[in-house]
Scaffold this active site. Structure first.
Site, PDB file in Angstrom:
ATOM      1  N   HIS A 142      -1.358  11.849  -9.977  1.00  0.00           N
ATOM      2  CA  HIS A 142      -0.205  11.462 -10.804  1.00  0.00           C
ATOM      3  C   HIS A 142       0.467  12.741 -11.319  1.00  0.00           C
ATOM      4  CE1 HIS A 142       2.192   8.662 -13.165  1.00  0.00           C
ATOM      5  NE2 HIS A 142       2.264   9.665 -14.039  1.00  0.00           N
ATOM      6  N   ALA A 143       1.766  12.862 -11.083  1.00  0.00           N
ATOM      7  CA  ALA A 143       2.468  14.110 -11.408  1.00  0.00           C
ATOM      8  C   ALA A 143       2.405  14.416 -12.899  1.00  0.00           C
ATOM      9  CB  ALA A 143       3.925  14.001 -10.969  1.00  0.00           C
TER      10      ALA A 143
ATOM     11  N   GLU B 276       9.604  16.632 -13.883  1.00  0.00           N
ATOM     12  CA  GLU B 276       8.560  17.554 -14.347  1.00  0.00           C
ATOM     13  C   GLU B 276       9.160  18.870 -14.827  1.00  0.00           C
ATOM     14  OE1 GLU B 276       5.805  16.384 -14.923  1.00  0.00           O
ATOM     15  OE2 GLU B 276       5.967  14.570 -13.731  1.00  0.00           O
TER      16      GLU B 276
ATOM     17  N   HIS C 200      10.207  18.903 -18.380  1.00  0.00           N
ATOM     18  CA  HIS C 200       9.122  19.236 -19.320  1.00  0.00           C
ATOM     19  C   HIS C 200       8.914  20.751 -19.368  1.00  0.00           C
ATOM     20  CE1 HIS C 200       7.967  15.107 -19.910  1.00  0.00           C
ATOM     21  NE2 HIS C 200       7.516  14.924 -18.686  1.00  0.00           N
TER      22      HIS C 200
ATOM     23  N   GLU D 251      10.630  13.363 -22.170  1.00  0.00           N
ATOM     24  CA  GLU D 251      10.656  12.677 -20.869  1.00  0.00           C
ATOM     25  C   GLU D 251      12.058  12.616 -20.264  1.00  0.00           C
ATOM     26  OE1 GLU D 251       8.068  12.023 -19.285  1.00  0.00           O
ATOM     27  OE2 GLU D 251       6.565  12.139 -20.869  1.00  0.00           O
TER      28      GLU D 251
ATOM     29  N   TYR E  60       9.014   6.553 -22.045  1.00  0.00           N
ATOM     30  CA  TYR E  60       9.805   6.490 -20.806  1.00  0.00           C
ATOM     31  C   TYR E  60      10.959   5.511 -20.957  1.00  0.00           C
ATOM     32  CZ  TYR E  60       5.622   8.777 -19.022  1.00  0.00           C
ATOM     33  OH  TYR E  60       4.571   9.642 -18.839  1.00  0.00           O
TER      34      TYR E  60
END
Ligand code: X8Z
Ligand code: ZN
Length: 630
Positions: free
Chosen positions: A369-370, A400, A403, A427, A538
């Site tokens: 899971h990324a 990603e 982040h 997110e 999310y």
């Protein structure tokens, strides 16, 4: 820290916080006995100087301990074995003990008149306990072990079946991992195979159920020691408003976007009926979850080519382009980085490229899971992801990197401020930039031939985006609706699975392929449940990303429909983004939002504006259909 699934997210989720707001629900007073015991060892009335010293120490110690836990956790997630699982659990246990001790000690300063900055840090500290551990050492150790074990069970989960032999990456293997099963679910049109793949993956979760039940008991015990009713109260308290206000706020946003979701659901159901036959889905029935191209039916982009409003107009799916241009994992991440640097943000540090895990190693178990990691809170940034050359992974890479750039721009702040303004902000950054990945931008970077702006191509693009961002909304909300009810006892262990499907039906309008039982544990087949990563973030991100996009496009001087705007290469937009990122969690999220957009409320009008042309198209396409489900 890893964004921040295991160790820090969960255990020191200071990234999910905000500052003491107008009407903060403070935890109920600690039991008299506990107060008396601590009063005996306390050295007289606290002062503001002591409070400042206390927080300075906490910031320093958190950084040191957090780095240690992150390193353990990184090794565990990129090399899952019995030993790394235990080592990570031990490290986590240390952090849990520290965190709970400091939160309890900080209660000594409650009520003291303090400068705003110190007040905010106390608030952030209190609500950083995403996984509060009981003070009993044996129970604390058990909780840390349970966390680590649940994560490993999920990370190493496989489904084995003779019928699937040769359908995964290894032609000889009968056992398929989640990425392999997901790929099949995204590609196949054979309902029997889809059902087997769906049911197969969900079979990894029942062993997690007893662990999760105990995990909730212990976590709630820890929450009670801090004066909270349950873990959910801590999770909801971190948004610069009371927990009950936060609940209403999420509900308000959901109500605003529901009509858009209903239209999309209606169109997709109609089309699926043509693919799988009239008997497969009755007119006002919910959609069977295994037919939507994603293991959790949370994003439906894998169905795009079949749902394309104007077949063959424009080029929306990038997978064939990425494959033809021989994009590998590194090249895909470089493309993502290029977007950020075009805005004037720094390149990723050299260590990012040395230390990240970008592809799935063949010889060991990893959690695929990324996730994005900020290992040292000081620039040791990494991504852990099993990248495949496809459109979906290119989107996740941007997510990603969002982040990573938050980490990068707040690393100068004290540890307690090293977080998003709220977790939805964290997110939403990468997702915002994905909205700027327009055909014009793609032509500029050579991935697509130049295309003339075309209304039909625009609707196609919006459909593809909606299958991601709109389809996601109900799932984004319901995961924590389930957990909040589990944490506060409204849903008892004997009804875990039934409650899950009740919510999936109510929010997403989906049903399982066959009736499920309480021996199943379907929430456990979603990463964030065994890994204890809150999920409402999310949902918020999927609202905020359009708000951020609208604001940045305005700064960039864009005119015309929002879906046509790309901020690629615009330094003014980049500067404003940097300003917000650099605030970290030092200000309440409304301030951070004001910095970026001048607004102070989360606002669903941006997503509705963005999809306006598609909404009109969908209403037309759904004429004669009875939308909604029973
Ligand atoms: O978990 C993630 C990211 C890491 S924070 C890959 N996402 C959610 C999910 O996969 O369920 C991004 C979208 C929603
Ligand atoms: Zn994320």
């Amino acid at each position: 820290m890893r964004f921040r699934p295991a160790a820090f997210v969960v255990f020191l989720s200071c990234w999910a916080c905000g500052s003491p707001p107008v009407k903060l629900e403070t935890p109920s007073p600690r039991p008299a006995a506990a107060l008396a015991a601590s009063a005996a060892s306390e050295p007289g009335p606290p002062t503001a100087e002591e409070a400042a010293e206390f927080l300075a120490d906490v910031n320093q110690e958190l950084k040191e301990l957090g780095t240690y836990v992150q390193r353990m956790s990184w090794v565990k997630s990129t090399y899952i074995t019995h030993d790394t699982e235990l080592l990570a659990a031990r490290a986590t246990e240390t952090l849990l003990e520290y965190q709970m001790r400091k939160i309890k000690e900080s209660q000594r300063f409650r009520g003291l008149a303090l400068p705003r900055e110190l007040q905010r840090q106390f608030y952030l500290l209190t609500y950083s306990a995403g996984l509060p551990a009981p003070s009993d050492p044996a129970e604390r150790a058990e909780l840390a072990r349970l966390s680590s074990e649940m994560e490993s069970l999920y990370g190493t989960g496989k489904y084995c079946s003779r019928r699937l032999r040769g359908k995964g990456d290894d032609p000889k293997s009968e056992c398929l991992t989640l990425p392999e099963l997901s790929e099949l679910l995204g590609k196949s049109k054979d309902p029997k195979l889809l059902e087997e793949v769906w049911t197969g993956w969900h079979s990894i979760a029942p062993p997690i159920r007893p662990l999760y039940q105990r995990f909730v008991e212990l976590g709630n015990k820890g929450a009670a020691e801090l004066g909270f009713h349950d873990m959910g109260e801590i999770w909801r308290g971190a948004y610069d408003m009371s927990g009950s206000e936060f609940r209403s706020e999420v509900e308000r946003l959901w109500k605003e976007v529901y009509p858009l979701y209903e239209q999309l659901h209606c169109y997709v159901r109609q089309k699926l009926r043509t693919r799988y036959g009239k008997d497969s889905i009755a007119p006002r029935a919910p959609i069977p979850a295994h037919l939507l191209g994603n293991m959790w039916a949370q994003e439906w982009t894998n169905l795009y080519s079949f749902l394309e409003p104007f077949p063959g107009v424009g080029q929306v799916d990038l997978t064939p382009r990425l494959v033809a241009a021989k994009y590998d994992a590194v090249k895909m991440v470089k493309l993502g980085e290029r977007f950020f640097t075009s805005l004037g943000l720094d390149p990723l540090p050299a260590t990012f490229w040395e230390r990240s895990l970008l592809t799935k190693p063949r010889d060991r178990e990893v959690e695929c899971h990324a996730s994005a990691w900020d290992v040292s809170m000081d620039g040791d940034l990494r991504i852990k992801m099993c990248i495949r050359t496809n459109h979906e992974d290119l989107v996740t890479i941007h997510h990603e990197l969002g982040h990573e750039y938050y980490f990068q721009y707040y690393k100068q702040l004290p540890a307690l401020y090293q977080n998003g303004a709220n977790d939805g902000f964290h997110e939403g950054i990468g997702d915002t930039l994905v909205l700027s990945v327009t055909p014009e931008y793609l032509a500029e970077v050579g991935l697509l031939p130049p295309q003339k702006p075309d209304e039909k191509a625009g609707i196609n693009l919006l459909m593809q985006r909606a299958l991601d961002g709109v389809a996601f909304l109900p799932f984004g909300k319901l995961v924590d609706e389930w957990r909040w009810r589990v944490f506060d006892g409204e849903v008892e262990p004997g009804e875990y699975n039934a409650a899950w499907w009740k919510l999936r039906l109510a929010y997403q309008g989906v049903v399982p392929p066959k009736p499920r039982a309480e021996s199943d544990f379907d929430p456990g087949a979603k990463y964030h449940v065994p890994s204890n990563v809150p999920y409402t973030r999310y949902f918020l991100a999927r609202i905020l990303q359009y708000q951020f996009h609208r604001a940045l496009c305005k700064i960039a001087g864009h005119e015309g429909p929002l879906y046509r705007c790309s901020i690629y290469g615009n330094r003014a937009a980049g500067d404003r983004l940097k300003q917000m990122l650099s605030l970290g969690a030092s200000q309440p999220w409304r301030e951070a939002l004001r910095t970026l957009s001048g607004e102070t409320e989360m606002d669903a009008t941006a997503i509705l504006d963005y999809y306006q042309p598609l909404i009109a198209w969908l209403k037309d396409a759904n004429r004669g259909e009875q939308c909604g489900w029973q």
